[in-house]
Motif scaffolding. Structure first.
Motif, PDB file in Angstrom:
ATOM      1  N   LEU A 353       0.834  -1.209   0.000  1.00 33.09           N
ATOM      2  CA  LEU A 353       0.000   0.000   0.000  1.00 33.09           C
ATOM      3  C   LEU A 353       0.865   1.254   0.000  1.00 33.09           C
ATOM      4  N   ASN A 354       1.931   1.227   0.797  1.00 40.66           N
ATOM      5  CA  ASN A 354       2.810   2.391   0.893  1.00 40.66           C
ATOM      6  C   ASN A 354       3.468   2.671  -0.453  1.00 40.66           C
ATOM      7  N   ARG A 355       3.942   1.613  -1.109  1.00 43.31           N
ATOM      8  CA  ARG A 355       4.566   1.773  -2.434  1.00 43.31           C
ATOM      9  C   ARG A 355       3.554   2.349  -3.420  1.00 43.31           C
ATOM     10  N   SER A 356       2.339   1.795  -3.408  1.00 47.36           N
ATOM     11  CA  SER A 356       1.297   2.248  -4.324  1.00 47.36           C
ATOM     12  C   SER A 356       0.961   3.718  -4.089  1.00 47.36           C
ATOM     13  N   THR A 357       0.895   4.119  -2.822  1.00 48.17           N
ATOM     14  CA  THR A 357       0.584   5.508  -2.476  1.00 48.17           C
ATOM     15  C   THR A 357       1.657   6.448  -3.010  1.00 48.17           C
ATOM     16  N   LEU A 358       2.908   6.061  -2.821  1.00 41.42           N
ATOM     17  CA  LEU A 358       4.008   6.911  -3.272  1.00 41.42           C
ATOM     18  C   LEU A 358       4.072   6.993  -4.793  1.00 41.42           C
ATOM     19  N   GLU A 359       3.809   5.864  -5.450  1.00 43.89           N
ATOM     20  CA  GLU A 359       3.871   5.838  -6.913  1.00 43.89           C
ATOM     21  C   GLU A 359       2.764   6.672  -7.544  1.00 43.89           C
ATOM     22  N   ASN A 360       1.567   6.586  -6.934  1.00 42.59           N
ATOM     23  CA  ASN A 360       0.405   7.247  -7.538  1.00 42.59           C
ATOM     24  C   ASN A 360       0.189   8.658  -7.031  1.00 42.59           C
ATOM     25  N   LYS A 361       0.800   8.984  -5.893  1.00 44.69           N
ATOM     26  CA  LYS A 361       0.569  10.288  -5.240  1.00 44.69           C
ATOM     27  C   LYS A 361      -0.916  10.591  -5.206  1.00 44.69           C
ATOM     28  N   GLU A 362      -1.673   9.664  -4.691  1.00 43.08           N
ATOM     29  CA  GLU A 362      -3.137   9.690  -4.811  1.00 43.08           C
ATOM     30  C   GLU A 362      -3.768  11.027  -4.437  1.00 43.08           C
ATOM     31  N   GLY A 363      -4.071  11.816  -5.423  1.00 38.45           N
ATOM     32  CA  GLY A 363      -4.786  13.071  -5.184  1.00 38.45           C
ATOM     33  C   GLY A 363      -4.066  13.997  -4.236  1.00 38.45           C
ATOM     34  N   SER A 364      -2.728  13.936  -4.218  1.00 35.47           N
ATOM     35  CA  SER A 364      -2.004  14.690  -3.203  1.00 35.47           C
ATOM     36  C   SER A 364      -1.888  16.169  -3.539  1.00 35.47           C
ATOM     37  N   GLY A 365      -2.142  16.524  -4.825  1.00 37.92           N
ATOM     38  CA  GLY A 365      -2.100  17.940  -5.192  1.00 37.92           C
ATOM     39  C   GLY A 365      -0.741  18.539  -4.921  1.00 37.92           C
ATOM     40  N   SER A 366      -0.689  19.554  -4.061  1.00 43.31           N
ATOM     41  CA  SER A 366       0.572  20.240  -3.790  1.00 43.31           C
ATOM     42  C   SER A 366       1.196  19.769  -2.488  1.00 43.31           C
ATOM     43  N   ASP A 367       0.930  18.540  -2.118  1.00 44.58           N
ATOM     44  CA  ASP A 367       1.507  17.990  -0.890  1.00 44.58           C
ATOM     45  C   ASP A 367       3.023  17.875  -1.080  1.00 44.58           C
ATOM     46  N   THR A 368       3.753  18.915  -0.649  1.00 47.25           N
ATOM     47  CA  THR A 368       5.195  18.958  -0.924  1.00 47.25           C
ATOM     48  C   THR A 368       5.939  17.828  -0.231  1.00 47.25           C
ATOM     49  N   GLU A 369       5.459  17.430   0.945  1.00 49.56           N
ATOM     50  CA  GLU A 369       6.133  16.345   1.673  1.00 49.56           C
ATOM     51  C   GLU A 369       6.095  15.063   0.842  1.00 49.56           C
ATOM     52  N   LEU A 370       4.924  14.800   0.263  1.00 52.19           N
ATOM     53  CA  LEU A 370       4.787  13.581  -0.541  1.00 52.19           C
ATOM     54  C   LEU A 370       5.590  13.708  -1.827  1.00 52.19           C
ATOM     55  N   ASP A 371       5.568  14.901  -2.433  1.00 42.58           N
ATOM     56  CA  ASP A 371       6.342  15.092  -3.655  1.00 42.58           C
ATOM     57  C   ASP A 371       7.817  14.804  -3.397  1.00 42.58           C
ATOM     58  N   ALA A 372       8.307  15.236  -2.242  1.00 42.23           N
ATOM     59  CA  ALA A 372       9.709  14.978  -1.897  1.00 42.23           C
ATOM     60  C   ALA A 372       9.952  13.486  -1.756  1.00 42.23           C
ATOM     61  N   LEU A 373       9.003  12.805  -1.109  1.00 44.25           N
ATOM     62  CA  LEU A 373       9.148  11.361  -0.928  1.00 44.25           C
ATOM     63  C   LEU A 373       9.115  10.621  -2.247  1.00 44.25           C
ATOM     64  N   CYS A 374       8.386  11.182  -3.223  1.00 40.42           N
ATOM     65  CA  CYS A 374       8.170  10.478  -4.487  1.00 40.42           C
ATOM     66  C   CYS A 374       9.272  10.743  -5.502  1.00 40.42           C
ATOM     67  N   GLY A 375      10.329  11.405  -5.076  1.00 39.32           N
ATOM     68  CA  GLY A 375      11.440  11.608  -5.986  1.00 39.32           C
ATOM     69  C   GLY A 375      11.964  10.282  -6.496  1.00 39.32           C
ATOM     70  N   PRO A 376      12.670  10.273  -7.623  1.00 34.08           N
ATOM     71  CA  PRO A 376      13.097   9.027  -8.260  1.00 34.08           C
ATOM     72  C   PRO A 376      13.850   8.108  -7.319  1.00 34.08           C
ATOM     73  N   GLY A 377      14.623   8.669  -6.388  1.00 36.52           N
ATOM     74  CA  GLY A 377      15.415   7.814  -5.513  1.00 36.52           C
ATOM     75  C   GLY A 377      14.690   7.385  -4.262  1.00 36.52           C
ATOM     76  N   ASN A 378      13.461   7.867  -4.054  1.00 38.63           N
ATOM     77  CA  ASN A 378      12.796   7.624  -2.782  1.00 38.63           C
ATOM     78  C   ASN A 378      11.642   6.649  -2.844  1.00 38.63           C
TER      79      ASN A 378
END
Length: 418
Positions: A353-378
């Protein structure tokens, strides 16, 4: 050839009927046979020809005299349910699995080389062989695909008690032995439930595990808590129904006896309104406590009951979107191994679930924390599993999870950094 079910249980059979499993090869003699029940017999061998039943979905050979399980079981294309309990298998790891794992895990074990031959060395040798082949591929430049597959695995890092400055401990009182004897716990850090419907999917996943691997909570019950709201140390205890108080999820504080009565009344009302026997929610699990003089509970350092298995958790430690760190608990009155197998699966599902959430950024909009986590290396940052010790009242260790042998049942999908 039209036979769909064959029920042979309790007949002292020493072997399955000869014509049932002829040597594999077309045409299949019973192309529609989907259920074979041969439990409570004296069958000593289950041949590799079992794969000659292409429609087999359910196989029950419990309480026979099987010493091995054929690897060919993994070749039954539709096999979903299998019961091998009550057989003294030579492979003790496999014997533990058949008592606590889902059919899929057992078939994966057989497919991976366990082969049910009672020689754990065979399985180890198979692993060594694969490692050697993998290294040879790398040396010859052909290992790129394997590396991609390994990199795509979910990562979980174990934080050992010895490395943890403040490890969590659960103390078990003697009274649980006769009520609900087994408990396994751990801490899981680094989940992300903020974006979109991540929290809803997390709760749905837990409900599905209760239905499937926990067999409608009859063999085990899962409880998940927000670690920040858990006041340690914890005590796994028993209390009489008229003394145990809990604030159930979504309800006010109430005694266990009154909660069960309230749920029973709600169930009756539900039946009347819907005019049918099927009931939903917690009402389905009330009978699991029938006849018990004391009820099991997990109590925090402030004396509050945070878990009342197999019925409900407490509102006090409820998981919310902001929750990042979890305290996980699995209890059972069946066996310790079942608790461990359920916990293995729970950690795997949360990692997925965690991987799926990070990959899809489910409706996160401008959630900068998630965007940082979703960087290619993260995308493949490991979840951290902290070991939790379960001890008796004298401080003697009863269970440590995860140990060196835990998380093996899900190793094909997880990379565990120990």
């Amino acid at each position: 050839p039209q036979l769909q079910e064959l029920l042979l249980a309790g007949n002292r059979l020493r072997a399955l009927p000869g014509g049932l499993l002829p040597p594999a090869g077309p045409p299949a003699p019973f192309p529609l046979l989907s259920r074979l029940d041969a439990a409570d017999n004296e069958v000593a061998e289950l041949g590799a020809d079992i794969a000659a039943l292409p429609a087999l979905k359910s196989l029950d050979v419990a309480n026979n005299q099987l010493r091995e399980l054929p690897a060919a079981l993994a070749d039954c294309p539709r096999l979903k349910e299998a019961n091998f309990r009550g057989n003294q298998l030579r492979d003790k790891r496999l014997e533990k699995m058949v008592n606590g794992c889902q059919t899929k895990a057992i078939l994966e074990y057989l497919r991976a080389g366990g082969r049910g031959k009672g020689k754990a060395e065979n399985a180890r040798e198979e692993v060594r062989k694969k490692k050697r082949e993998k290294q040879q591929k790398k040396d010859s430049g052909d290992g790129e695909q394997d590396e991609v597959e390994e990199a795509s695995k979910l990562l979980v890092k174990i934080l050992h008690v010895s490395e943890n400055p403040a490890p969590l401990v659960v103390k078990v009182s003697p009274g649980v032995k006769d009520v609900r004897a087994f408990i396994v716990c751990c801490v899981l850090k680094g989940v992300n439930l903020k974006p979109g419907n991540a929290l809803k999917r997390f709760l749905t996943m837990q409900t599905k595990l209760h239905e499937d691997i926990c067999e409608k909570r009859t063999v085990a019950t899962i409880a998940t808590h927000d670690l920040q709201l858990v006041k340690a140390p914890l005590t796994y205890d028993v209390q009489p129904p008229d003394e145990l108080k809990i604030m159930p999820l979504g309800r006010k504080e109430i005694k266990a006896k009154d909660l069960l009565r309230q749920l029973q009344l709600e169930a009756e009302e539900q039946r009347k309104q819907k005019k049918r026997q099927n009931i939903s929610g917690l009402h389905r699990y009330l009978q699991l406590l029938d006849g018990k003089d004391n009820y099991p509970c997990l109590v925090d350092a402030e004396g509050a009951v945070i878990s009342f298995p197999p019925i409900t958790n407490s509102e006090k430690t409820k998981i919310r979107k902001e929750t990042r760190d979890l305290f996980l608990e699995v209890t059972s009155d069946t066996s310790l191994q079942i608790c461990k197998d359920v916990m293995d699966t729970l950690i795997l599902k949360i990692a997925e679930l965690n991987r799926s959430t990070l990959e899809n950024k489910e409706g996160s909009g401008s959630d900068t924390e998630l965007d940082a986590l979703c960087g290619p290396g993260n995308l493949n940052l490991p979840l951290v599993v902290e070991q939790v010790r379960v001890v008796d009242t004298d401080g003697n260790l009863k269970v440590l999870y995860p140990s060196k042998t835990d998380l093996a049942t899900v190793s094909s999908l997880l990379t565990v950094i120990r």
